[in-house]
Scaffold this active site. Structure first.
Site, PDB file in Angstrom:
ATOM      1  CB  SER A  54      40.867  37.984  38.811  1.00  0.00           C
ATOM      2  OG  SER A  54      40.810  37.146  39.904  1.00  0.00           O
ATOM      3  CE  LYS A  68      41.106  38.779  43.009  1.00  0.00           C
ATOM      4  NZ  LYS A  68      39.888  37.863  42.713  1.00  0.00           N
TER       5      LYS A  68
END
Length: 229
Positions: free
Chosen positions: A150, A188
């Site tokens: 991701s 993230k």
């Protein structure tokens, strides 16, 4: 002489490189300068490049180097050691205020695997990872093996080792290790939206994760990347 927007963008890029070693994305630049489109950022980047304030590093996405600041001083990033493990790796493994250049190798704790996708458990056991000293700045560091894709658009691939500077605070837009519900950790981009925390991936195939302020705890921010072949 630079325009106000050129000056603002140059300082923003320089601050981000000094703080995290990773160039900000065009979206982050657009938001920081309050522009409506990325085309304005492209024009500003081109103008700074023509005036030799920055340069784009070839064959790598999101790879900018600040060569000088408006006052005429050389950027600390440009003067520091830049270590690239692969010419196609878009993450710049750069640290500000590095220790004197040497060939030292340090061992830092390796705390299992961390998700660059859906959160998974991290900090599972502890071994050590040998890291070139030039990749690490001041402070305490540890490493996590990346699992998932991701963050692929930020140049962080499955199987990479994320080098993390220990901290409980981070700025909006930085890549962080976020511990969710005191159980699961993920890597993230950090976004603060009022009393909520949004964790953004760098892959259009994944959705942002939104949590209440008390549901997320920062355990560090990304300082570099190590890739083995």
């Amino acid at each position: 002489m630079l325009t106000q927007k050129q000056h603002e963008l140059l300082c923003f890029i320089d601050d981000r490189l000094k703080d995290s070693g990773v160039s900000p994305s065009f979206e982050e630049m657009k938001e920081a300068l309050g522009l409506k489109s990325k085309s304005g950022i492209h024009r500003l980047i081109s103008a700074l490049e023509e005036r030799h304030f920055i340069r784009r590093l070839p064959n790598r996405a999101r790879a900018l180097e600040v060569l000088k600041l408006p006052e005429g001083g050389v950027s600390a990033i440009a003067a520091s050691n830049v270590i690239t493990l692969h010419p196609e790796n878009p993450v710049r493994e750069v640290v500000s205020n590095p220790a004197p250049a040497n060939n030292d190798v340090l061992e830092i704790p390796l705390h299992g695997r961390i998700a660059a996708g859906a959160p998974i458990e991290a900090m599972e056991g502890q071994t050590a990872l040998s890291v070139p000293a030039a990749l690490l700045g001041p402070g305490e560091h540890y490493a996590l093996e990346v699992s998932g894709d991701s963050m692929i658009d930020a140049g962080i691939l499955d199987g990479d080792y994320a080098l993390i500077q220990k901290t409980e605070v981070a700025r909006d837009g930085e890549i962080v290790v976020a511990l969710i519900h005191e159980e699961e950790a993920t890597l993230k981009y950090l976004r603060k939206e009022g009393r909520s925390i949004r964790l953004d991936p760098a892959n259009a195939a994944y959705e942002p994760q939104i949590y209440g302020e008390g549901e997320v705890r920062i355990q560090g921010k990304m300082a570099g990347l190590l890739r083995r072949y």
